[in-house]
Design a protein around this motif. Structure first.
Motif, mmCIF file in Angstrom:
data_model
loop_
_atom_site.group_PDB
_atom_site.id
_atom_site.type_symbol
_atom_site.label_atom_id
_atom_site.label_comp_id
_atom_site.label_asym_id
_atom_site.label_seq_id
_atom_site.Cartn_x
_atom_site.Cartn_y
_atom_site.Cartn_z
ATOM 1 N N GLN A 96 0.793 -1.207 0.000
ATOM 2 C CA GLN A 96 0.000 0.000 0.000
ATOM 3 C C GLN A 96 0.836 1.273 0.000
ATOM 4 O O GLN A 96 0.545 2.216 -0.703
ATOM 5 N N ASP A 97 1.905 1.267 0.813
ATOM 6 C CA ASP A 97 2.621 2.515 1.033
ATOM 7 C C ASP A 97 4.010 2.471 0.400
ATOM 8 O O ASP A 97 4.926 1.843 0.938
ATOM 9 N N PRO A 98 4.204 3.179 -0.741
ATOM 10 C CA PRO A 98 5.503 3.116 -1.400
ATOM 11 C C PRO A 98 6.620 3.746 -0.575
ATOM 12 O O PRO A 98 7.794 3.451 -0.777
ATOM 13 N N MET A 99 6.238 4.621 0.390
ATOM 14 C CA MET A 99 7.263 5.309 1.194
ATOM 15 C C MET A 99 8.050 4.320 2.058
ATOM 16 O O MET A 99 9.219 4.505 2.317
ATOM 17 N N THR A 100 7.370 3.276 2.542
ATOM 18 C CA THR A 100 8.053 2.366 3.460
ATOM 19 C C THR A 100 8.474 1.066 2.777
ATOM 20 O O THR A 100 9.203 0.274 3.361
ATOM 21 N N LEU A 173 -0.061 -11.408 -9.223
ATOM 22 C CA LEU A 173 0.277 -10.154 -8.560
ATOM 23 C C LEU A 173 -0.754 -9.908 -7.461
ATOM 24 O O LEU A 173 -1.964 -9.946 -7.719
ATOM 25 N N LEU A 174 -0.266 -9.678 -6.228
ATOM 26 C CA LEU A 174 -1.173 -9.318 -5.134
ATOM 27 C C LEU A 174 -1.005 -7.818 -4.938
ATOM 28 O O LEU A 174 0.052 -7.357 -4.513
ATOM 29 N N ALA A 175 -1.998 -7.049 -5.332
ATOM 30 C CA ALA A 175 -1.881 -5.589 -5.265
ATOM 31 C C ALA A 175 -2.751 -5.080 -4.127
ATOM 32 O O ALA A 175 -3.979 -5.141 -4.201
ATOM 33 N N ASP A 176 -2.107 -4.617 -3.041
ATOM 34 C CA ASP A 176 -2.840 -4.210 -1.840
ATOM 35 C C ASP A 176 -3.044 -2.699 -1.846
ATOM 36 O O ASP A 176 -2.124 -1.947 -1.537
ATOM 37 N N GLU A 177 -4.225 -2.259 -2.196
ATOM 38 C CA GLU A 177 -4.554 -0.825 -2.276
ATOM 39 C C GLU A 177 -3.417 -0.081 -2.968
ATOM 40 O O GLU A 177 -2.830 0.851 -2.388
ATOM 41 N N PRO A 178 -3.058 -0.437 -4.215
ATOM 42 C CA PRO A 178 -1.832 0.094 -4.811
ATOM 43 C C PRO A 178 -1.841 1.587 -5.077
ATOM 44 O O PRO A 178 -0.780 2.167 -5.302
ATOM 45 N N THR A 179 -3.016 2.227 -5.033
ATOM 46 C CA THR A 179 -3.025 3.660 -5.349
ATOM 47 C C THR A 179 -3.539 4.522 -4.192
ATOM 48 O O THR A 179 -3.601 5.731 -4.311
ATOM 49 N N THR A 180 -3.869 3.886 -3.058
ATOM 50 C CA THR A 180 -4.486 4.624 -1.955
ATOM 51 C C THR A 180 -3.599 5.751 -1.417
ATOM 52 O O THR A 180 -4.090 6.815 -1.050
#
Ligand code: SF4
Length: 325
Positions: A96-100, A173-180
């Motif tokens: 979900q969070d690209p920052m971490t 691909l498991l995409a967990d809220e990829p744009t939230t």
């Protein structure tokens, strides 16, 4: 044969406060090349399900039962080495969070190349060539391979995460809220890019989201999750055009529609129940506008209301459906 076939998966977290019943006997499947949307509010058990597929449920979580068959083989019965070979190679996850999710002290090029070298039988030169190709595919100039994550915007970091996830051409691909975590203006761009790359690579996807707009654009099938159970499951048309479960109806009632004049949105009253003390009977009954005394006593089983369209509600069955319409 389904690429992924989950049956009766149960995952609980045993804490001092009690047993957190995060996932309670869910069954779903993802077909080759297709996208299944796993939809629900925060706390429904969506992310725990995805982590379960990779056998990465954090302590004190435990997978208590069920099976997760990938290409016909149960991941829960594989050795740790076999599962490690699947992760990032056959099955990848976009967090979900690209920052971490990125390593701040490693260049983005090295982070992509590392995954390729770890899983593919290739030289360093070949891994670098493929890394540059992946950067190009996600719309980032290969000149920036030597830059660090902090030198990129949030949207570009998510593109790098997607490049890492697809670097080994995974089957799932498991995409967990990829744009939230992204600005609204770039959410659509990133989602379009994921869908394009998925088509190019022929990848299947389990898309975790709470956004029914994203589901409408990206999914072939949809599973609606509530309190660790799948309460409605079917094709995109089943869920959008033949909505049956009161919770799914509530989700649609909470979003504005361009094709209908609505004076007021009708949000679902109340909150998701505490997973430590789930209500008896149907877990949705404290919030359900159609609940009867029976709903507080009997837990509904999943019933097939149309071929492939499953609903978990005592009244969404032939003969009783009119009682809640
Ligand atoms: Fe609502 Fe009862 Fe159906 Fe549960 S079983 S969704 S409470 S009508």
């Amino acid at each position: 044969m389904s690429l992924l076939n989950i049956k009766d998966l149960t995952i609980h977290f045993q804490t001092e406060e009690g047993d957190v019943r995060a996932v309670n006997g869910i069954s779903l499947s993802v077909e080759p090349g297709k996208t299944l949307g796993l939809v629900g509010e925060t706390g429904a058990g969506k992310t725990t399900t995805a982590l379960g597929i990779l056998r990465l449920v954090p302590e004190p979580g435990k997978i208590l039962g069920g099976s997760i068959e990938y290409k016909g083989k149960d991941i829960l019965r594989m050795s740790e080495k076999e599962v490690q070979d699947l992760r990032g190679n056959e099955i990848s996850m976009i967090f979900q969070d690209p920052m971490t999710a990125l390593n701040p002290v490693m260049t983005v090029g090295d982070q992509i190349a590392e995954v390729i070298l770890r899983h593919q039988d290739c030289t360093k030169v070949e891994a670098e060539r493929r890394m540059m190709d992946m950067l190009d595919r996600v719309g980032i100039s290969a000149d920036r391979a030597g830059d660090y994550p902090h030198q990129f915007s949030g949207g570009m970091k998510q593109r790098i995460i997607i490049a890492i996830a697809l670097a080994c051409n995974p089957k799932l691909l498991l995409a967990d809220e990829p744009t939230t975590a992204l600005d609204v203006t770039i959410q659509a761009q990133v989602m379009r890019m994921i869908n394009d790359l998925k088509r190019q690579f022929g990848t299947s996807m389990l898309l975790i989201t709470h956004d029914l707009g994203i589901v409408a654009e990206s999914c072939d099938e949809v599973a609606i999750m509530y309190a660790g159970q799948i309460v409605e499951y079917g094709s995109l048309e089943d869920i959008f055009d033949r909505t049956a479960h009161p919770y799914t109806k509530g989700l649609f009632g909470s979003i504005p529609r361009l094709d209908q004049e609505t004076e007021r949105l009708q949000p679902i009253q109340g909150l998701m129940p505490d997973p430590i003390s789930l209500p008896e009977g149907c877990p949705f009954h404290p919030r359900c506008p159609y609940a009867t005394e029976l709903c507080a006593e009997a837990a509904p089983a999943a019933v097939e209301v149309d071929p492939g369209h499953l609903v978990r509600c005592l009244y969404c069955v032939p003969g009783r459906k009119e009682e809640i319409e």
